[in-house]
Structure formats: structure tokens, C-alpha cells
Motif scaffolding. Structure first.
Motif, PDB file in Angstrom:
ATOM      1  N   TYR A  49       0.807  -1.220   0.000  1.00 33.72           N
ATOM      2  CA  TYR A  49       0.000   0.000   0.000  1.00 33.72           C
ATOM      3  C   TYR A  49       0.842   1.274   0.000  1.00 33.72           C
ATOM      4  O   TYR A  49       0.342   2.357  -0.294  1.00 33.72           O
ATOM      5  N   MET A  50       2.147   1.126   0.267  1.00 33.62           N
ATOM      6  CA  MET A  50       3.027   2.285   0.194  1.00 33.62           C
ATOM      7  C   MET A  50       3.744   2.379  -1.153  1.00 33.62           C
ATOM      8  O   MET A  50       4.434   3.355  -1.433  1.00 33.62           O
ATOM      9  N   ALA A  51       3.571   1.359  -2.005  1.00 32.04           N
ATOM     10  CA  ALA A  51       4.268   1.336  -3.289  1.00 32.04           C
ATOM     11  C   ALA A  51       3.636   2.314  -4.270  1.00 32.04           C
ATOM     12  O   ALA A  51       2.482   2.721  -4.126  1.00 32.04           O
ATOM     13  N   ASP A  52       4.415   2.690  -5.266  1.00 31.12           N
ATOM     14  CA  ASP A  52       3.875   3.521  -6.343  1.00 31.12           C
ATOM     15  C   ASP A  52       2.784   2.758  -7.065  1.00 31.12           C
ATOM     16  O   ASP A  52       2.910   1.544  -7.301  1.00 31.12           O
ATOM     17  N   PRO A  53       1.693   3.426  -7.425  1.00 37.22           N
ATOM     18  CA  PRO A  53       0.588   2.723  -8.089  1.00 37.22           C
ATOM     19  C   PRO A  53       0.964   2.204  -9.474  1.00 37.22           C
ATOM     20  O   PRO A  53       1.767   2.801 -10.179  1.00 37.22           O
ATOM     21  N   TRP A  70      -3.899  -5.128  -0.834  1.00 38.49           N
ATOM     22  CA  TRP A  70      -3.482  -3.762  -0.501  1.00 38.49           C
ATOM     23  C   TRP A  70      -2.490  -3.173  -1.498  1.00 38.49           C
ATOM     24  O   TRP A  70      -1.903  -2.133  -1.249  1.00 38.49           O
ATOM     25  N   ARG A  71      -2.327  -3.815  -2.664  1.00 43.78           N
ATOM     26  CA  ARG A  71      -1.448  -3.245  -3.689  1.00 43.78           C
ATOM     27  C   ARG A  71      -2.110  -1.983  -4.223  1.00 43.78           C
ATOM     28  O   ARG A  71      -3.286  -1.975  -4.561  1.00 43.78           O
ATOM     29  N   THR A  72      -1.343  -0.901  -4.312  1.00 38.63           N
ATOM     30  CA  THR A  72      -1.861   0.357  -4.835  1.00 38.63           C
ATOM     31  C   THR A  72      -1.928   0.285  -6.355  1.00 38.63           C
ATOM     32  O   THR A  72      -0.924  -0.011  -7.014  1.00 38.63           O
ATOM     33  N   VAL A  73      -3.120   0.528  -6.909  1.00 39.76           N
ATOM     34  CA  VAL A  73      -3.309   0.424  -8.360  1.00 39.76           C
ATOM     35  C   VAL A  73      -4.070   1.643  -8.871  1.00 39.76           C
ATOM     36  O   VAL A  73      -4.727   2.363  -8.111  1.00 39.76           O
ATOM     37  N   THR A 140      -9.969   8.419 -13.965  1.00 37.19           N
ATOM     38  CA  THR A 140      -8.830   7.615 -13.515  1.00 37.19           C
ATOM     39  C   THR A 140      -8.852   7.611 -11.993  1.00 37.19           C
ATOM     40  O   THR A 140      -8.875   8.675 -11.366  1.00 37.19           O
ATOM     41  N   ILE A 141      -8.889   6.441 -11.438  1.00 35.48           N
ATOM     42  CA  ILE A 141      -8.970   6.313  -9.979  1.00 35.48           C
ATOM     43  C   ILE A 141      -7.721   5.619  -9.445  1.00 35.48           C
ATOM     44  O   ILE A 141      -6.972   4.957 -10.185  1.00 35.48           O
ATOM     45  N   THR A 142      -7.503   5.780  -8.163  1.00 37.66           N
ATOM     46  CA  THR A 142      -6.424   5.095  -7.457  1.00 37.66           C
ATOM     47  C   THR A 142      -7.028   4.425  -6.226  1.00 37.66           C
ATOM     48  O   THR A 142      -7.953   4.967  -5.602  1.00 37.66           O
ATOM     49  N   GLY A 143      -6.529   3.260  -5.886  1.00 35.56           N
ATOM     50  CA  GLY A 143      -7.048   2.568  -4.705  1.00 35.56           C
ATOM     51  C   GLY A 143      -6.228   1.350  -4.366  1.00 35.56           C
ATOM     52  O   GLY A 143      -5.174   1.085  -4.974  1.00 35.56           O
ATOM     53  N   TRP A 144      -6.713   0.610  -3.379  1.00 31.33           N
ATOM     54  CA  TRP A 144      -6.017  -0.586  -2.901  1.00 31.33           C
ATOM     55  C   TRP A 144      -6.768  -1.829  -3.339  1.00 31.33           C
ATOM     56  O   TRP A 144      -7.981  -1.936  -3.171  1.00 31.33           O
ATOM     57  N   GLY A 182     -11.209  -9.837  -7.282  1.00 32.79           N
ATOM     58  CA  GLY A 182     -11.055  -8.868  -6.215  1.00 32.79           C
ATOM     59  C   GLY A 182     -11.797  -7.581  -6.528  1.00 32.79           C
ATOM     60  O   GLY A 182     -12.666  -7.524  -7.405  1.00 32.79           O
ATOM     61  N   HIS A 183     -11.457  -6.537  -5.783  1.00 31.84           N
ATOM     62  CA  HIS A 183     -12.029  -5.225  -6.068  1.00 31.84           C
ATOM     63  C   HIS A 183     -11.057  -4.147  -5.601  1.00 31.84           C
ATOM     64  O   HIS A 183     -10.083  -4.432  -4.895  1.00 31.84           O
ATOM     65  N   ILE A 184     -11.332  -2.920  -6.009  1.00 33.30           N
ATOM     66  CA  ILE A 184     -10.484  -1.783  -5.632  1.00 33.30           C
ATOM     67  C   ILE A 184     -11.193  -0.968  -4.559  1.00 33.30           C
ATOM     68  O   ILE A 184     -12.344  -0.561  -4.747  1.00 33.30           O
ATOM     69  N   ALA A 185     -10.513  -0.742  -3.441  1.00 34.14           N
ATOM     70  CA  ALA A 185     -11.010   0.181  -2.421  1.00 34.14           C
ATOM     71  C   ALA A 185     -10.495   1.565  -2.801  1.00 34.14           C
ATOM     72  O   ALA A 185      -9.308   1.863  -2.662  1.00 34.14           O
TER      73      ALA A 185
END
Length: 245
Positions: A49-53, A70-73, A140-144, A182-185
Motif C-alpha cells: 500500500y506504500m508502493a507507487d501505483p 493492498w497493492r496500490t493500483v 482515472t482512480i487510485t485505490g487498494w 477482487g475489487h479496488i477500495a
């Protein structure tokens, strides 16, 4: 002096103490192993979750893996509000509420489920009437990344616009296509009227304490047996001295 230890009563006590000590050591080892598993999982989560998306298509190119939690995407596409679902009984603290999950059709044509956020709701779990609308047009969204729930079909199959837990594999009939696993939070952009997801819990949990507790009980079983033997020997010596006086 110690021949009494061969009596059935004392043999039974010795067997009981040994059993308790071994059982407690085993349980302590089990909890200690769980403690280290939690630490290892926390290390993976913290790094993710701290990695670059990275684009969600790239993250899920080889399907789902437990190491992706928890991978940032990032994801670029268009929301499909007509297929929006709420997750019932998504309580935060002591406040009842729902999570709002809206499918996002990516520019690649694939679909990914997006938990846009949480809002308070009645304790019945019914969807509120004032759910904020999803953004329109290409976004464009960002999430975990979050894993699919292991709950049964009754809890995860969309029914009357609601589920109890999110399992993307159960959404195929609703969407007419299999979504990405899965899904994106969603963490960005902020959704007016919806609260962003909580950050991951990176605490150690109780397993380390439980391990120490079980090891203490193992030592207590051994010490207890020693104490009873010592007390018995002392009483027998005192009785012998009394008789010889």
C-alpha cells in the motif's frame, strides 16, 4: 521417601501435569507461529500500500495472488451506475452503514469492481436513498486491491441491489461478463458524501501475547507438580519426626 510417587494417585497427577505442559507448549508454538505469519503478512501489506501505483490490468495480469492484497493500483474507465450494489451491514465502529460498489469498465474493455466508499445507513442494512452518484465520463482512480470474500453464495450474490460481502466471481450474471478478481477500495479521487476506506491494520494482534501466556501455563503445570510433591515430602518428614519424638 519418594516411593509414594509410584502410587496411582501420584502417577495420575504426574501424567496430568505432563499432558498439560505438553499441550500448553504446543498451543504456545501454534500461537507463536501465527504471530510470525501476521508479521510476514504485515510486511507484504506495508510494501503494497506504500508502493507507487501500477495499472490494475498489470497487477492482475496473472490473476489473483494473496501477495496482491493492498497493492496500490490505478484504473481508467467509465463507471456503470446501473449495476451499482451496496454492501449491507458495513459497520464502522459502532455506526451502521453500507459500502457502495460500482463497476468500472476499463478502457481495455474489462470490468473491475470499485468500492467507492462508505456511508451511514439504518441498522436494517437497506441502501440509503441519497447515495452520491458516481462520476460520469472517463475517470482515472487510485485505490487498494482487496481480495474476494470467502463467504457463501447467499452472502455474495447480488440480490435486489445488495450483497453482504464482495466476491467478484458472483457478479458475472449481473454484468454479463466476468470482472477482474477482487475489487479496488478507492482512495482517490475523493467521493463527496462517501468515506474513504480505512487504512490496513498493521498491528501484531494478540497471538504473541497468547503464546507467552500458554508457555507460562506450561511452566505453571510443571511448577505445580513440583510444589505438590515438595509439600507432600515435607508433611511426611514432619509426621516421621513427630512419631519418633
Amino acid at each position: 521417601m519418594y516411593r509414594f510417587l509410584l502410587s496411582p494417585r501420584w502417577v495420575g497427577l504426574a501424567v496430568f501435569a505432563a499432558f498439560m505442559a505438553v499441550a500448553c507448549v504446543w498451543l504456545g508454538g501454534w500461537q507463536w507461529d501465527r504471530y510470525h505469519q501476521r508479521q510476514a503478512a504485515n510486511d507484504v501489506t506495508r510494501g503494497n500500500y506504500m508502493a507507487d501505483p501500477i495499472p490494475v490490468e498489470r497487477a492482475l495480469a496473472n490473476g489473483w495472488s494473496s501477495k496482491l492484497a493492498w497493492r496500490t493500483v490505478t484504473a481508467t474507465g467509465t463507471f456503470q451506475p446501473e449495476d451499482e450494489i451496496t454492501v449491507r451491514f458495513a459497520q464502522r465502529g459502532s455506526t451502521p452503514g453500507v459500502d457502495v460498489v460500482t463497476p468500472l469498465r476499463l478502457t481495455s474493455g474489462e470490468i473491475v469492481l470499485v468500492d467507492r466508499g462508505w456511508m451511514s445507513a439504518s441498522r436494517t442494512g437497506e441502501a440509503p436513498d441519497d447515495i452520491p452518484a458516481a462520476p460520469t465520463g472517463e475517470v482515472t482512480i487510485t485505490g487498494w486491491l482487496q481480495p474476494d470474500s470467502t463467504a457463501d453464495a447467499a452472502a455474495t450474490t447480488p440480490t435486489k441491489g445488495q450483497v453482504r460481502a464482495i466476491d467478484s466471481s458472483r457478479w458475472a450474471d449481473l454484468l454479463g461478463a466476468e470482472p477482474l478478481p477482487g475489487h479496488i477500495a478507492l482512495t482517490s479521487p475523493e467521493q463527496d458524501g462517501l468515506k474513504a476506506p480505512d487504512e490496513p491494520d498493521l498491528g501484531s494482534g494478540p497471538s504473541g501475547f497468547y503464546a507467552v501466556q500458554w508457555y507460562f501455563f506450561a511452566g505453571l503445570a510443571v511448577f505445580g507438580y513440583y510444589w505438590f510433591v515438595r509439600t507432600e515430602v515435607r508433611e511426611r518428614r514432619q509426621a516421621r519426626l513427630t512419631r519418633s519424638a
